[in-house]
Scaffold this motif. Sequence first.
Motif, PDB file in Angstrom:
ATOM      1  N   MET A 167       0.974  -1.143  -0.119  1.00  0.00           N
ATOM      2  CA  MET A 167      -0.066  -0.143   0.034  1.00  0.00           C
ATOM      3  C   MET A 167       0.904   1.329  -0.080  1.00  0.00           C
ATOM      4  SD  MET A 167      -3.102  -0.923   2.818  1.00  0.00           S
ATOM      5  CE  MET A 167      -2.090  -1.296   4.285  1.00  0.00           C
ATOM      6  N   ASP A 168       0.525   1.975  -0.783  1.00  0.00           N
ATOM      7  CA  ASP A 168       1.403   3.532  -0.875  1.00  0.00           C
ATOM      8  C   ASP A 168       0.381   4.567  -0.291  1.00  0.00           C
ATOM      9  OD1 ASP A 168       3.077   2.170  -2.425  1.00  0.00           O
ATOM     10  OD2 ASP A 168       2.531   3.671  -4.255  1.00  0.00           O
ATOM     11  N   MET A 169       0.859   4.870   0.838  1.00  0.00           N
ATOM     12  CA  MET A 169       0.068   6.024   1.737  1.00  0.00           C
ATOM     13  C   MET A 169       0.487   7.275   1.944  1.00  0.00           C
ATOM     14  SD  MET A 169      -0.838   3.203   4.808  1.00  0.00           S
ATOM     15  CE  MET A 169       0.958   3.253   5.227  1.00  0.00           C
ATOM     16  N   THR A 170      -0.346   7.980   2.204  1.00  0.00           N
ATOM     17  CA  THR A 170       0.009   9.769   2.656  1.00  0.00           C
ATOM     18  C   THR A 170      -0.812   9.973   3.955  1.00  0.00           C
ATOM     19  OG1 THR A 170      -1.953  10.605   1.406  1.00  0.00           O
ATOM     20  CG2 THR A 170       0.240  10.484   0.139  1.00  0.00           C
ATOM     21  N   ARG A 171      -0.127  10.936   4.668  1.00  0.00           N
ATOM     22  CA  ARG A 171      -0.555  11.356   5.676  1.00  0.00           C
ATOM     23  C   ARG A 171      -0.282  12.739   6.102  1.00  0.00           C
ATOM     24  NH1 ARG A 171       0.488   8.704  11.669  1.00  0.00           N
ATOM     25  NH2 ARG A 171      -1.109   9.662  12.685  1.00  0.00           N
ATOM     26  N   SER A 172      -1.351  13.513   6.405  1.00  0.00           N
ATOM     27  CA  SER A 172      -1.202  14.965   6.632  1.00  0.00           C
ATOM     28  C   SER A 172      -0.457  15.071   8.060  1.00  0.00           C
ATOM     29  CB  SER A 172      -2.364  15.800   6.513  1.00  0.00           C
ATOM     30  OG  SER A 172      -3.001  15.485   5.369  1.00  0.00           O
ATOM     31  N   VAL A 173       0.621  16.059   7.893  1.00  0.00           N
ATOM     32  CA  VAL A 173       1.274  16.056   9.004  1.00  0.00           C
ATOM     33  C   VAL A 173       1.630  17.540   9.424  1.00  0.00           C
ATOM     34  CG1 VAL A 173       2.458  13.764   9.441  1.00  0.00           C
ATOM     35  CG2 VAL A 173       3.477  15.748   8.145  1.00  0.00           C
ATOM     36  N   THR A 174       1.977  18.096  10.512  1.00  0.00           N
ATOM     37  CA  THR A 174       2.529  19.515  10.864  1.00  0.00           C
ATOM     38  C   THR A 174       3.984  19.651  11.082  1.00  0.00           C
ATOM     39  OG1 THR A 174       0.252  19.765  11.830  1.00  0.00           O
ATOM     40  CG2 THR A 174       1.638  21.502  11.773  1.00  0.00           C
ATOM     41  N   ARG A 175       4.603  20.516  10.346  1.00  0.00           N
ATOM     42  CA  ARG A 175       6.008  20.591  10.584  1.00  0.00           C
ATOM     43  C   ARG A 175       6.359  21.407  11.934  1.00  0.00           C
ATOM     44  NH1 ARG A 175       6.376  22.312   5.165  1.00  0.00           N
ATOM     45  NH2 ARG A 175       7.188  20.827   3.860  1.00  0.00           N
ATOM     46  N   PRO A 180       1.727  22.842   7.124  1.00  0.00           N
ATOM     47  CA  PRO A 180       1.442  21.595   6.783  1.00  0.00           C
ATOM     48  C   PRO A 180       2.437  20.847   5.711  1.00  0.00           C
ATOM     49  CG  PRO A 180      -0.112  23.081   5.665  1.00  0.00           C
ATOM     50  CD  PRO A 180       0.801  24.104   6.406  1.00  0.00           C
ATOM     51  N   ALA A 181       2.183  19.552   5.836  1.00  0.00           N
ATOM     52  CA  ALA A 181       3.127  18.839   5.067  1.00  0.00           C
ATOM     53  C   ALA A 181       2.430  17.537   5.024  1.00  0.00           C
ATOM     54  CB  ALA A 181       4.486  18.795   5.735  1.00  0.00           C
ATOM     55  N   VAL A 182       3.001  16.539   3.940  1.00  0.00           N
ATOM     56  CA  VAL A 182       2.415  15.196   3.580  1.00  0.00           C
ATOM     57  C   VAL A 182       3.640  14.298   3.729  1.00  0.00           C
ATOM     58  CG1 VAL A 182       1.411  13.846   2.012  1.00  0.00           C
ATOM     59  CG2 VAL A 182       0.688  16.294   2.133  1.00  0.00           C
ATOM     60  N   TYR A 183       3.238  13.432   4.613  1.00  0.00           N
ATOM     61  CA  TYR A 183       4.245  12.180   4.876  1.00  0.00           C
ATOM     62  C   TYR A 183       3.930  11.090   3.906  1.00  0.00           C
ATOM     63  CZ  TYR A 183       6.828   8.570   7.094  1.00  0.00           C
ATOM     64  OH  TYR A 183       7.460   7.339   7.235  1.00  0.00           O
ATOM     65  N   THR A 184       4.895  10.709   2.950  1.00  0.00           N
ATOM     66  CA  THR A 184       4.392   9.786   2.056  1.00  0.00           C
ATOM     67  C   THR A 184       5.247   8.223   2.661  1.00  0.00           C
ATOM     68  OG1 THR A 184       6.263  10.172   0.805  1.00  0.00           O
ATOM     69  CG2 THR A 184       3.930  10.999  -0.076  1.00  0.00           C
ATOM     70  N   SER A 185       4.329   7.414   2.767  1.00  0.00           N
ATOM     71  CA  SER A 185       4.924   6.051   3.320  1.00  0.00           C
ATOM     72  C   SER A 185       4.662   4.833   2.545  1.00  0.00           C
ATOM     73  CB  SER A 185       4.633   5.955   4.733  1.00  0.00           C
ATOM     74  OG  SER A 185       3.176   5.887   5.052  1.00  0.00           O
ATOM     75  N   TYR A 186       4.975   3.608   2.923  1.00  0.00           N
ATOM     76  CA  TYR A 186       4.578   2.536   2.283  1.00  0.00           C
ATOM     77  C   TYR A 186       4.085   1.456   3.428  1.00  0.00           C
ATOM     78  CZ  TYR A 186       9.242   0.642   3.057  1.00  0.00           C
ATOM     79  OH  TYR A 186      10.246   0.252   3.569  1.00  0.00           O
TER      80      TYR A 186
END
Length: 256
Positions: A167-175, A180-186
């Motif tokens: 699964m390729d995932m994204t998650r909204s995070v706060t720097r 705001p930023a987007v963390y991309t993970s698998y």
Amino acid sequence: MDSNSKSIFYARVFVIAALGVSAWAMVYKTGVDNTDEAGIVLHLPERVGEWTGVDLLFCPERSCGGQFVSMQLEDPTTCPRCGARLGNMNWAERSMLPADTGMARKYYVRPGQRDPLHATIVLSGDDRSSIHRPQVCMTAAGHEIQNERIIRIPMPTREEPLEVMVMDMTRSVTREDGSPAVYTSYYAYWFVGKDRETASHLARMAYMAYDRIVHGVSHRWAYIALSGGRDPRHEGHLQVIADFASRLHPALLKPE
Ligand SMILES: [Zn+2]
């Protein structure tokens, strides 16, 4: 019957048939033996290819939430912040999973690779509910699933490839500065039961039902997950997963 009421009729039949099968399974469940047989060992190796594993420990107190690298602690049994007994599950896992669920986890690093890889094995306990459909947990934890597919990884040790769901995932995070930023993970996983292996949650459920009904046994299933960060511009993480999984898989097999 007109075609509309016909399709409603068939839909009902299907539902009733499905209920019948599960009722049958429940009746039979009383005659089902839970076996302690698992398809793999509950242990992650110190080294996987050029990767080196690091043990992480977690404080079970939600208010503390401490996470530590085992070898950096003088006393790896006790939380240095609050004195609670450290373990390898965080508080959320500990509160959600049955107490006899087995877990092994390590973070792996390798030279020249910025992102560590997190490997987990979850082994179901006596109540077989420890292993859920992973997609549900991920979306509950605030991840958005962008893409999911099964990849087939050639194995040096056998003819059939290893199938792994990725699964390729994204998650909204706060720097730290509040932007705001987007963390991309698998998140990649496969399931292992006694003499069974599949990347599909549905196939696993079907195997479990089959073993329960036909063989009258319920084996312990394990769930192996690999996760880490990914570059959203390409699919380089698939190569990382393939490289790691093809080396890890032989190390998890039970000695005959
Ligand atoms: Zn603590």
